[in-house]
Design a protein around this motif. Structure first.
Motif, PDB file in Angstrom:
ATOM      1  N   LEU A  47      41.131  42.791  46.007  1.00  0.00           N
ATOM      2  CA  LEU A  47      39.816  42.369  45.526  1.00  0.00           C
ATOM      3  C   LEU A  47      39.893  40.915  45.100  1.00  0.00           C
ATOM      4  O   LEU A  47      40.617  40.572  44.164  1.00  0.00           O
ATOM      5  CB  LEU A  47      39.403  43.261  44.345  1.00  0.00           C
ATOM      6  CG  LEU A  47      38.098  42.963  43.636  1.00  0.00           C
ATOM      7  CD1 LEU A  47      36.916  43.094  44.595  1.00  0.00           C
ATOM      8  CD2 LEU A  47      37.919  43.910  42.454  1.00  0.00           C
ATOM      9  N   GLY A  48      39.155  40.056  45.799  1.00  0.00           N
ATOM     10  CA  GLY A  48      39.135  38.635  45.488  1.00  0.00           C
ATOM     11  C   GLY A  48      38.070  38.293  44.463  1.00  0.00           C
ATOM     12  O   GLY A  48      37.109  39.032  44.261  1.00  0.00           O
ATOM     13  N   ALA A  49      38.253  37.147  43.835  1.00  0.00           N
ATOM     14  CA  ALA A  49      37.338  36.706  42.775  1.00  0.00           C
ATOM     15  C   ALA A  49      35.904  36.552  43.269  1.00  0.00           C
ATOM     16  O   ALA A  49      34.951  36.860  42.540  1.00  0.00           O
ATOM     17  CB  ALA A  49      37.830  35.396  42.174  1.00  0.00           C
ATOM     18  N   GLN A  50      35.720  36.092  44.510  1.00  0.00           N
ATOM     19  CA  GLN A  50      34.363  35.914  45.033  1.00  0.00           C
ATOM     20  C   GLN A  50      33.630  37.258  45.106  1.00  0.00           C
ATOM     21  O   GLN A  50      32.454  37.356  44.763  1.00  0.00           O
ATOM     22  CB  GLN A  50      34.378  35.270  46.427  1.00  0.00           C
ATOM     23  CG  GLN A  50      34.967  33.885  46.449  1.00  0.00           C
ATOM     24  CD  GLN A  50      36.495  33.893  46.564  1.00  0.00           C
ATOM     25  OE1 GLN A  50      37.139  34.935  46.592  1.00  0.00           O
ATOM     26  NE2 GLN A  50      37.077  32.710  46.621  1.00  0.00           N
ATOM     27  N   GLN A  83      40.769  43.981  35.365  1.00  0.00           N
ATOM     28  CA  GLN A  83      41.449  43.749  34.088  1.00  0.00           C
ATOM     29  C   GLN A  83      42.102  42.366  34.053  1.00  0.00           C
ATOM     30  O   GLN A  83      42.038  41.679  33.034  1.00  0.00           O
ATOM     31  CB  GLN A  83      42.490  44.832  33.839  1.00  0.00           C
ATOM     32  CG  GLN A  83      41.881  46.179  33.522  1.00  0.00           C
ATOM     33  CD  GLN A  83      42.913  47.302  33.466  1.00  0.00           C
ATOM     34  OE1 GLN A  83      44.080  47.104  33.787  1.00  0.00           O
ATOM     35  NE2 GLN A  83      42.460  48.477  33.081  1.00  0.00           N
ATOM     36  N   LEU A  84      42.719  41.954  35.166  1.00  0.00           N
ATOM     37  CA  LEU A  84      43.346  40.631  35.232  1.00  0.00           C
ATOM     38  C   LEU A  84      42.328  39.513  35.040  1.00  0.00           C
ATOM     39  O   LEU A  84      42.625  38.483  34.436  1.00  0.00           O
ATOM     40  CB  LEU A  84      44.066  40.438  36.567  1.00  0.00           C
ATOM     41  CG  LEU A  84      45.392  41.164  36.726  1.00  0.00           C
ATOM     42  CD1 LEU A  84      45.884  41.062  38.162  1.00  0.00           C
ATOM     43  CD2 LEU A  84      46.429  40.582  35.773  1.00  0.00           C
ATOM     44  N   ILE A  85      41.118  39.737  35.561  1.00  0.00           N
ATOM     45  CA  ILE A  85      40.053  38.748  35.438  1.00  0.00           C
ATOM     46  C   ILE A  85      39.440  38.793  34.036  1.00  0.00           C
ATOM     47  O   ILE A  85      38.810  37.853  33.586  1.00  0.00           O
ATOM     48  CB  ILE A  85      38.983  38.969  36.535  1.00  0.00           C
ATOM     49  CG1 ILE A  85      39.598  38.634  37.897  1.00  0.00           C
ATOM     50  CG2 ILE A  85      37.730  38.150  36.299  1.00  0.00           C
ATOM     51  CD1 ILE A  85      38.721  38.966  39.077  1.00  0.00           C
ATOM     52  N   GLY A  86      39.647  39.916  33.340  1.00  0.00           N
ATOM     53  CA  GLY A  86      39.111  40.056  31.990  1.00  0.00           C
ATOM     54  C   GLY A  86      37.828  40.852  31.920  1.00  0.00           C
ATOM     55  O   GLY A  86      37.074  40.726  30.960  1.00  0.00           O
ATOM     56  N   LEU A  87      37.579  41.672  32.940  1.00  0.00           N
ATOM     57  CA  LEU A  87      36.374  42.496  32.951  1.00  0.00           C
ATOM     58  C   LEU A  87      36.699  43.956  32.682  1.00  0.00           C
ATOM     59  O   LEU A  87      37.690  44.481  33.176  1.00  0.00           O
ATOM     60  CB  LEU A  87      35.677  42.415  34.314  1.00  0.00           C
ATOM     61  CG  LEU A  87      34.998  41.105  34.653  1.00  0.00           C
ATOM     62  CD1 LEU A  87      34.485  41.139  36.083  1.00  0.00           C
ATOM     63  CD2 LEU A  87      33.848  40.842  33.694  1.00  0.00           C
ATOM     64  N   ASP A  88      35.840  44.601  31.950  1.00  0.00           N
ATOM     65  CA  ASP A  88      35.930  46.032  31.730  1.00  0.00           C
ATOM     66  C   ASP A  88      35.109  46.686  32.847  1.00  0.00           C
ATOM     67  O   ASP A  88      33.950  46.314  33.047  1.00  0.00           O
ATOM     68  CB  ASP A  88      35.326  46.347  30.360  1.00  0.00           C
ATOM     69  CG  ASP A  88      35.313  47.827  30.034  1.00  0.00           C
ATOM     70  OD1 ASP A  88      35.532  48.662  30.932  1.00  0.00           O
ATOM     71  OD2 ASP A  88      35.071  48.148  28.858  1.00  0.00           O
ATOM     72  N   PRO A  89      35.684  47.652  33.582  1.00  0.00           N
ATOM     73  CA  PRO A  89      34.915  48.315  34.642  1.00  0.00           C
ATOM     74  C   PRO A  89      33.576  48.883  34.163  1.00  0.00           C
ATOM     75  O   PRO A  89      32.625  48.978  34.936  1.00  0.00           O
ATOM     76  CB  PRO A  89      35.848  49.436  35.118  1.00  0.00           C
ATOM     77  CG  PRO A  89      37.212  48.942  34.786  1.00  0.00           C
ATOM     78  CD  PRO A  89      37.054  48.142  33.515  1.00  0.00           C
TER      79      PRO A  89
END
Length: 97
Positions: A47-50, A83-89
């Motif tokens: 899953l990429g950042a874009q 999680q690495l990006i800092g988002l909660d699902p």
């Protein structure tokens, strides 16, 4: 007159959601806007950042439209990337109003 509950649409995400897949994902979500949506992310391996940005923007758009947007199943790779990006699902959920 009884109100009809909107039909629920489903979208299964591709296994690789990289820059090449971003415009395809955006197009699919654009076509489904205005309908309640269940996302199946169980097959996601990368899953990429874009694509994360597109999914987050879609969740916000669905929330603004007062439609349901739910990531029902998610792979470990999908959840770990968030999680690495800092988002909660759970931030990717919009409830129908």
């Amino acid at each position: 007159m009884a109100s009809k509950k909107a039909a629920q649409e489903s979208l299964t995400l591709s296994s690789v959601l990289d820059l090449n897949e971003a415009s395809v994902l955006h197009g699919k979500l654009t076509e489904l806007r205005g309908r309640n949506l269940k996302i199946d992310a169980s097959q996601v391996e990368r899953l990429g950042a874009q694509c994360v940005q597109i999914i987050v923007a879609a969740a916000r758009a669905w929330q603004a439209d007062k439609k349901a947007f739910v990531v029902e199943k998610s792979s470990d790779a999908f959840e770990k990337t968030l999680q690495l990006i800092g988002l909660d699902p759970n931030q990717l959920t919009a409830k129908e109003n």
